[in-house]
Design a protein around this motif. Structure first.
Motif, PDB file in Angstrom:
ATOM      1  N   ASP A 154      -4.811  -7.289  -9.720  1.00 63.18           N
ATOM      2  CA  ASP A 154      -4.852  -6.874 -11.121  1.00 63.18           C
ATOM      3  C   ASP A 154      -6.134  -7.351 -11.815  1.00 63.18           C
ATOM      4  O   ASP A 154      -6.697  -6.633 -12.644  1.00 63.18           O
ATOM      5  CB  ASP A 154      -3.618  -7.432 -11.835  1.00 63.18           C
ATOM      6  N   PHE A 157      -9.119  -5.182 -10.905  1.00 61.19           N
ATOM      7  CA  PHE A 157      -9.066  -3.873 -11.561  1.00 61.19           C
ATOM      8  C   PHE A 157      -9.314  -3.982 -13.059  1.00 61.19           C
ATOM      9  O   PHE A 157      -9.948  -3.107 -13.647  1.00 61.19           O
ATOM     10  CB  PHE A 157      -7.747  -3.168 -11.242  1.00 61.19           C
ATOM     11  N   ASP A 186      -6.121  -1.757   1.412  1.00 60.58           N
ATOM     12  CA  ASP A 186      -5.569  -1.321   0.127  1.00 60.58           C
ATOM     13  C   ASP A 186      -6.368  -0.125  -0.375  1.00 60.58           C
ATOM     14  O   ASP A 186      -7.526  -0.246  -0.782  1.00 60.58           O
ATOM     15  CB  ASP A 186      -5.623  -2.465  -0.885  1.00 60.58           C
ATOM     16  N   GLU A 187      -5.721   1.017  -0.371  1.00 63.51           N
ATOM     17  CA  GLU A 187      -6.376   2.276  -0.729  1.00 63.51           C
ATOM     18  C   GLU A 187      -6.909   2.279  -2.156  1.00 63.51           C
ATOM     19  O   GLU A 187      -7.880   2.983  -2.469  1.00 63.51           O
ATOM     20  CB  GLU A 187      -5.372   3.415  -0.531  1.00 63.51           C
ATOM     21  N   ARG A 188      -6.323   1.485  -3.023  1.00 61.19           N
ATOM     22  CA  ARG A 188      -6.692   1.519  -4.441  1.00 61.19           C
ATOM     23  C   ARG A 188      -8.164   1.189  -4.670  1.00 61.19           C
ATOM     24  O   ARG A 188      -8.790   1.739  -5.572  1.00 61.19           O
ATOM     25  CB  ARG A 188      -5.814   0.566  -5.240  1.00 61.19           C
ATOM     26  N   LEU A 191     -10.194   4.296  -3.944  1.00 59.28           N
ATOM     27  CA  LEU A 191     -10.000   5.278  -5.016  1.00 59.28           C
ATOM     28  C   LEU A 191     -10.783   4.880  -6.265  1.00 59.28           C
ATOM     29  O   LEU A 191     -11.346   5.743  -6.955  1.00 59.28           O
ATOM     30  CB  LEU A 191      -8.513   5.397  -5.346  1.00 59.28           C
ATOM     31  N   ALA A 192     -10.836   3.577  -6.543  1.00 62.53           N
ATOM     32  CA  ALA A 192     -11.555   3.113  -7.728  1.00 62.53           C
ATOM     33  C   ALA A 192     -13.049   3.394  -7.614  1.00 62.53           C
ATOM     34  O   ALA A 192     -13.682   3.815  -8.591  1.00 62.53           O
ATOM     35  CB  ALA A 192     -11.310   1.619  -7.926  1.00 62.53           C
ATOM     36  N   GLY A 222      -3.961   9.269  -0.611  1.00 65.60           N
ATOM     37  CA  GLY A 222      -4.473   9.329  -1.979  1.00 65.60           C
ATOM     38  C   GLY A 222      -5.943   9.716  -1.996  1.00 65.60           C
ATOM     39  O   GLY A 222      -6.388  10.515  -2.829  1.00 65.60           O
ATOM     40  N   GLU A 226      -7.657  13.068  -3.579  1.00 63.40           N
ATOM     41  CA  GLU A 226      -8.765  13.050  -4.535  1.00 63.40           C
ATOM     42  C   GLU A 226      -9.973  13.814  -4.012  1.00 63.40           C
ATOM     43  O   GLU A 226     -10.689  14.467  -4.782  1.00 63.40           O
ATOM     44  CB  GLU A 226      -9.149  11.610  -4.882  1.00 63.40           C
TER      45      GLU A 226
END
Length: 281
Positions: A154, A157, A186-188, A191-192, A222, A226
């Motif tokens: 968190d 991000f 961690d895919e996030r 993506l970021a 994901g 995108e």
């Protein structure tokens, strides 16, 4: 690890003060806060310069609902020893709760000076500065947690999004690339970074990034999604279709991939093919 208030062993008190502190601690464990307050207050007579006993008195005033009196005792504790971090922490939290943000800020800053690893104080300061739109100051405290290995996902991000809000895209990208290094599965994070390219209106860079990511992590659906969205945005619907045909060739029963593939054929204008895919799903 939070800083402790003692250096070596327990604080040295007058023998009677020590006896009363022990009694007060027992009353606290029994939740008999009025008795604990009496014991600690008497101990303070024998050790009037003890920051720790002032803190103990303050806590029990607060437990009895006498918050203002408790805060006065915390101020006394800090006046006796400005490095007594438990008093700083409790007083900062109380000022914050009362809405006195400037006073809370002052004590949070003292806390991170005493204990640079205090995550709660860094987060509170970051929140205060972000609310004031003092983004550079907020970033310092998020970054401090990252540098010390104390940051949750968190925090990364929040810091990245803060930089994106200011259009500091290079700084945001560095934050997320750091997150990817520490959390490669961690895919996030991927993506970021892609979202940063989109924010910069660099669709070519976004497409290249997503394709590179999929080459190394083909299961990141994901990212695949995108990439398809970005390809559609640049009128390459066939390229987007290929992405999901690759998935369905390997797993014809993948429901999400089949639905997405049908949607893309609809986007292309091939209604017949889309309906055929939906019928088989």
């Amino acid at each position: 690890m939070r800083a402790q208030n003692h250096k070596k062993g327990a604080p040295s008190y007058h023998p009677k003060a020590a006896e009363l502190v022990i009694q007060g601690a027992i009353y606290e464990l029994e939740e008999r806060y009025d008795k604990a307050l009496d014991a600690y207050s008497e101990a303070l007579i024998y050790a009037p310069n003890s920051a720790s006993i002032c803190y103990a008195v303050a806590k029990n005033y607060i437990m009895l609902g006498k918050v203002d009196t408790g805060m006065q005792m915390l101020e006394r504790s800090i006046k006796l020893d400005s490095n007594y971090v438990d008093s700083q922490r409790l007083l900062a939290a109380l000022y914050h709760r009362k809405g006195d943000i400037e006073a809370a800020e002052k004590h949070y800053l003292q806390i991170v000076r005493i204990d640079p690893s205090d995550a709660d104080a860094h987060l509170s300061l970051a929140g205060i500065y972000q609310a004031r739109k003092e983004y550079d100051k907020a970033a310092v405290h998020y970054q401090a947690l990252i540098d010390q290995g104390l940051a949750s996902a968190d925090i990364y991000f929040k810091l990245g999004e803060l930089y994106i809000e200011q259009e500091k895209y290079d700084a945001a990208e560095q934050v997320f690339e750091s997150y990817i290094r520490d959390n490669p599965q961690d895919e996030r994070g991927y993506l970021a970074v892609g979202a940063i390219y989109i924010a910069k209106k660099d669709t070519t860079g976004a497409i290249q990034w997503y394709r590179k990511t999929l080459q190394e992590n083909e299961g990141f659906m994901g990212v695949r999604d995108e990439l398809a969205n970005t390809l559609v945005a640049v009128k390459d619907v066939n390229g987007a279709i290929q992405l999901f045909e690759e998935v369905t060739r390997n797993d014809s029963l993948d429901l999400a991939a089949n639905i997405r593939l049908g949607d893309l054929y609809f986007t292309k204008g091939d209604t017949s093919k889309a309906l055929d895919i939906y019928a088989k799903t």
